[in-house]
Design a protein around this motif. Structure first.
Motif, PDB file in Angstrom:
ATOM      1  N   PRO A   8      55.207  63.220  30.874  1.00  0.00           N
ATOM      2  CA  PRO A   8      54.943  61.938  30.212  1.00  0.00           C
ATOM      3  C   PRO A   8      55.934  60.860  30.640  1.00  0.00           C
ATOM      4  O   PRO A   8      57.149  61.085  30.686  1.00  0.00           O
ATOM      5  CB  PRO A   8      55.107  62.284  28.724  1.00  0.00           C
ATOM      6  N   VAL A  45      45.117  58.586  30.479  1.00  0.00           N
ATOM      7  CA  VAL A  45      46.322  59.409  30.534  1.00  0.00           C
ATOM      8  C   VAL A  45      47.354  58.895  31.523  1.00  0.00           C
ATOM      9  O   VAL A  45      48.464  59.440  31.602  1.00  0.00           O
ATOM     10  CB  VAL A  45      45.979  60.885  30.885  1.00  0.00           C
ATOM     11  N   THR A  64      52.339  58.481  34.378  1.00  0.00           N
ATOM     12  CA  THR A  64      51.736  59.194  33.264  1.00  0.00           C
ATOM     13  C   THR A  64      52.093  58.488  31.961  1.00  0.00           C
ATOM     14  O   THR A  64      53.224  58.026  31.778  1.00  0.00           O
ATOM     15  CB  THR A  64      52.244  60.644  33.234  1.00  0.00           C
ATOM     16  N   LEU A  70      49.137  60.256  25.106  1.00  0.00           N
ATOM     17  CA  LEU A  70      48.524  61.498  25.562  1.00  0.00           C
ATOM     18  C   LEU A  70      48.030  62.326  24.381  1.00  0.00           C
ATOM     19  O   LEU A  70      46.928  62.894  24.426  1.00  0.00           O
ATOM     20  CB  LEU A  70      49.524  62.306  26.389  1.00  0.00           C
ATOM     21  N   TYR A  74      44.229  63.436  23.716  1.00  0.00           N
ATOM     22  CA  TYR A  74      43.975  64.873  23.604  1.00  0.00           C
ATOM     23  C   TYR A  74      43.213  65.187  22.322  1.00  0.00           C
ATOM     24  O   TYR A  74      42.228  65.931  22.335  1.00  0.00           O
ATOM     25  CB  TYR A  74      45.299  65.628  23.644  1.00  0.00           C
ATOM     26  N   TYR A  90      51.525  68.771  27.681  1.00  0.00           N
ATOM     27  CA  TYR A  90      51.149  67.481  28.255  1.00  0.00           C
ATOM     28  C   TYR A  90      50.916  67.530  29.762  1.00  0.00           C
ATOM     29  O   TYR A  90      49.907  67.007  30.252  1.00  0.00           O
ATOM     30  CB  TYR A  90      52.195  66.418  27.901  1.00  0.00           C
ATOM     31  N   VAL A  94      47.279  66.565  31.573  1.00  0.00           N
ATOM     32  CA  VAL A  94      47.077  65.493  32.550  1.00  0.00           C
ATOM     33  C   VAL A  94      46.482  66.042  33.841  1.00  0.00           C
ATOM     34  O   VAL A  94      45.526  65.479  34.393  1.00  0.00           O
ATOM     35  CB  VAL A  94      48.393  64.745  32.830  1.00  0.00           C
TER      36      VAL A  94
END
Length: 211
Positions: A8, A45, A64, A70, A74, A90, A94
């Motif tokens: 992330p 994302v 990201t 995220l 999700y 995560y 992705v």
């Protein structure tokens, strides 16, 4: 290259190639369809700073999104209750979005052209971007890839990259303002693309240029 986690908030060069002498994109509509599916799967994302689609391969410069974005996407996709005590993996989430993009696109191409088998060589490749100079040079490297591989004479001649969109005023999902702020002005951004260019540190001209 294959196992680099898409963490992330981190920046990456993401790319892939068609199998053998095949092409990913055979006609104009293929490019448009891939970008539409990219927007569906990847924009939620990741932020996109640059891209280039060529007949047999593609490149993206992305960041990201952060954990909260995220997690929200999700939960939306998986219909997970907001109070679920278990956050997702995560990086796995992705990269699964990229896999879904490529797999779905390959199935569409196979149906359209009565084709069978894999379309992409292997897993989506990625390299983390940790230096400012790498980010800067990678922007130009991506946009000038079609010139190096002989698909066009100048980067602005190629319709399937982010170069023209960054210089445009039309609506875009690209991080246009951030890219222009990075270079200071549109003129500086365009001038940088006119300089002699070697691949950024850690890169090479990975893929061939057949059409």
């Amino acid at each position: 290259m294959y196992n680099v986690p898409l963490l992330p908030g981190a920046y990456y060069h993401v790319y892939n190639h068609a199998v053998g002498e095949d092409n990913l994109f055979r006609e104009h509509e293929n490019y448009l369809y891939f970008l539409k599916r990219y927007a569906d799967y990847i924009t939620p994302v990741a932020r996109t700073y640059a891209y280039c689609l060529m007949p047999n391969h593609f490149h993206f410069l992305i960041q990201t999104r952060e954990e909260d974005a995220l997690l929200s996407h999700y939960r939306q996709l998986k219909q997970v209750r907001s109070f679920s005590p278990h956050p997702p993996d995560y990086p796995a989430f992705v990269i699964q979005q990229f896999s879904n993009l490529c797999n779905g696109y390959a199935k569409a191409i196979n149906r359209r052209y009565a084709r069978r088998g894999a379309l992409f060589v292997d897993y989506v490749r990625r390299k983390m971007i940790t230096e400012e100079t790498y980010f800067t040079n990678l922007l130009a490297y991506i946009h000038r890839n079609p010139v190096h591989h002989g698909f066009c004479k100048t980067a602005t001649d190629w319709a399937y990259s982010s170069l023209l969109a960054i210089g445009s005023t039309k609506s875009t999902q690209l991080e246009r303002n951030q890219v222009l702020d990075w270079f200071g002005t549109l003129e500086a951004f365009l001038a940088f693309h006119q300089q002699p260019l070697a691949p950024p540190k850690g890169e090479d001209w990975e893929f061939g240029g057949h059409s």
